[in-house]
Design a protein around this motif. Structure first.
Motif, PDB file in Angstrom:
ATOM      1  N   THR A 179       0.724  -1.137   0.084  1.00  2.00           N
ATOM      2  CA  THR A 179       0.033  -0.089   0.053  1.00  2.00           C
ATOM      3  C   THR A 179       0.953   1.250   0.072  1.00  2.00           C
ATOM      4  O   THR A 179       2.005   1.419   0.406  1.00  2.00           O
ATOM      5  CB  THR A 179      -0.852   0.056   1.098  1.00  2.00           C
ATOM      6  N   SER A 181       2.751   2.502  -1.936  1.00  2.00           N
ATOM      7  CA  SER A 181       3.981   2.407  -2.451  1.00  2.00           C
ATOM      8  C   SER A 181       4.292   2.613  -3.917  1.00  2.00           C
ATOM      9  O   SER A 181       3.215   2.855  -4.562  1.00  2.00           O
ATOM     10  CB  SER A 181       4.398   0.954  -2.092  1.00  2.00           C
ATOM     11  N   ASN A 203      -1.204   2.263  -4.635  1.00  2.00           N
ATOM     12  CA  ASN A 203       0.188   2.317  -5.368  1.00  2.00           C
ATOM     13  C   ASN A 203       0.251   2.621  -6.699  1.00  2.00           C
ATOM     14  O   ASN A 203      -0.716   3.214  -7.465  1.00  2.00           O
ATOM     15  CB  ASN A 203       0.746   0.770  -5.404  1.00  2.00           C
ATOM     16  N   ASN A 229      -5.034   1.878  -7.477  1.00  2.00           N
ATOM     17  CA  ASN A 229      -3.843   2.077  -8.140  1.00  2.00           C
ATOM     18  C   ASN A 229      -3.700   2.742  -9.263  1.00  2.00           C
ATOM     19  O   ASN A 229      -4.862   2.874  -9.970  1.00  2.00           O
ATOM     20  CB  ASN A 229      -3.240   0.586  -8.152  1.00  2.00           C
TER      21      ASN A 229
END
Length: 418
Positions: A179, A181, A203, A229
């Motif tokens: 997460t 990232s 992410n 994401n």
């Protein structure tokens, strides 16, 4: 304009929820903060320290390594280390001070923009828990040889000549949370996941894949929630969803509120696209945005998805007619219900706050000033679906912290209005 860390902040506020604050008991490393490592590692890498990795490292089975906020893990580009996890790994950065798996700034050149300067994080079947929170993984994905530790120990594909993923996880009974990232500047797959209870949320993936490679590649044994994401210009797919491998349980992936831009065009083969379905995977795909991507959702007609799969409320935009034409449902292009999918170039402009929609689809260079939030009045607002059940709404507890998959939003894509 907004910087990438501000984008991640906005997502973090609307998504992953943490409950519980106490950590599990771990070995404590009382050595000075900065250091070098090669061989077995465990305990705690202290906040703000720099750890120079001189050769392959292994977190032993039954041990844990906690990486605190602001730690830089600097990989030796001559040794090209592999980071092998047989125990547990908790990489716990913050928005202001992320953890970085990286190389010396000297090697971050345009010629090396697709990495391959070190191996990857390779989690054996004995790895029970892994958390990557506010963690940057970059310039990895080197190619294995007969001398590679992963080959000798039977990890990943266990043969020479394989381009390593930045992250491999393989325990069907394990738990994996990734997460807040960033995965960037990688040669091949960003992630290759062969089992576990999984959350991938908030992410960002970009500048990945030379001749192949997916952002998130799931196989049999995975029960995954994938949400919020941003995936930009992967060489192949943003999501490859497959039940290959004959592991139990059957791969069942719920992917919702993701934004995909320019994905798939740099691999002009059957598999280059955005979301690829194959080998009886069970998938539920909601509220995803495909902007100038190749295909959208595509199936392997020789090994299609499970008939219980649900495709609904996804949003498509193509700047030119070529892009729009290849979105249209066909035998291999998945349709679904309640999707927004026009037939004319430029139709359904999502009205991003800051992204030139005429950016060439082959572009792999990411500008961190881009902002994929939606402007007020965007037609992508209020197009989402929220009344579905996700795997990990109640959460997954790792190292004493409960990580919940984020609730879906009523808009399409990963970012609503600011």
């Amino acid at each position: 304009m907004i910087h990438l860390k501000q984008v991640i902040t906005a997502l973090a506020l609307s998504a992953i929820v943490f409950t519980g604050c106490e950590k599990a008991n771990v070995d404590v490393d009382t050595s000075p903060g900065n250091g070098t490592a090669m061989g077995e590692v465990s305990g705690v890498w202290q906040r703000g320290s720099t750890q120079v990795i001189k050769g392959d490292v292994v977190v032993p089975a039954g041990k844990s390594l906690i990486i605190e906020e602001g730690v830089t893990i600097l990989m030796d580009t001559l040794a090209k280390p592999e980071f092998i996890v047989k125990g547990n790994l908790y990489s716990l950065g913050t928005e202001q001070n992320p953890v970085r798996f990286t190389v010396n700034e000297l090697y971050k050149t345009d010629a090396k923009k697709f990495g391959k300067l070190w191996g990857g994080i390779l989690a054996a079947q004995s790895c029970a828990e892994m958390v990557l929170d506010h963690t940057i993984i970059e310039y990895g994905g080197s190619t294995t040889s007969d001398a590679s530790t992963s080959v000798k120990q039977g990890l990943y594909k266990a043969k020479a000549g394989e381009n390593l993923p930045a992250l491999w996880f393989s325990n069907v009974n394990g738990k994996l949370v990734v997460t807040n990232s960033i995965f960037r500047n990688l040669q091949e797959d960003c992630t290759y996941i062969e089992g576990g209870k999984i959350i991938f949320a908030n992410n960002v993936f970009y500048t990945t894949g030379v001749t192949g490679g997916e952002a998130m590649n799931f196989k049999s044994g995975c029960l995954a929630d994938v949400a919020y994401n941003l995936i930009y210009s992967t060489n192949t797919n943003a999501l490859k969803l497959s039940n290959a491998g004959d592991r139990s349980p059957q791969a069942y992936i719920i992917a919702y509120n993701n934004t995909m831009v320019n994905t798939g065009w740099r691999r002009p083969t059957a598999k280059g696209g955005s979301i690829w379905l194959e080998a009886s995977v069970r998938a539920e795909l909601y509220n995803n945005m495909f902007a100038n991507t190749r295909f959208g959702i595509k199936r392997d007609t020789k090994g299609p998805e499970d008939s219980r799969s649900i495709i609904s409320n996804n949003y498509y935009y193509g700047y030119d007619q070529t892009t729009v034409n290849q979105f249209q449902p066909a035998t291999d292009i998945v349709g679904g219900t309640n999707n927004v999918r026009g037939t004319v170039a430029g139709e359904n402009d999502p009205k991003f706050v800051n992204y030139p929609l005429n950016t060439p689809t082959s572009n792999a260079v990411f500008n961190t000033a881009w902002d994929f939030h939606l402007q007020a009045g965007s037609p992508a607002l209020a197009k989402g679906k929220t009344n579905f059940t996700r795997h990990h709404a109640a959460g997954l507890v790792l190292n004493g912290i409960n990580y919940q998959s984020p609730e879906p939003s009523a808009y399409a894509g990963a970012f609503g209005v600011k």
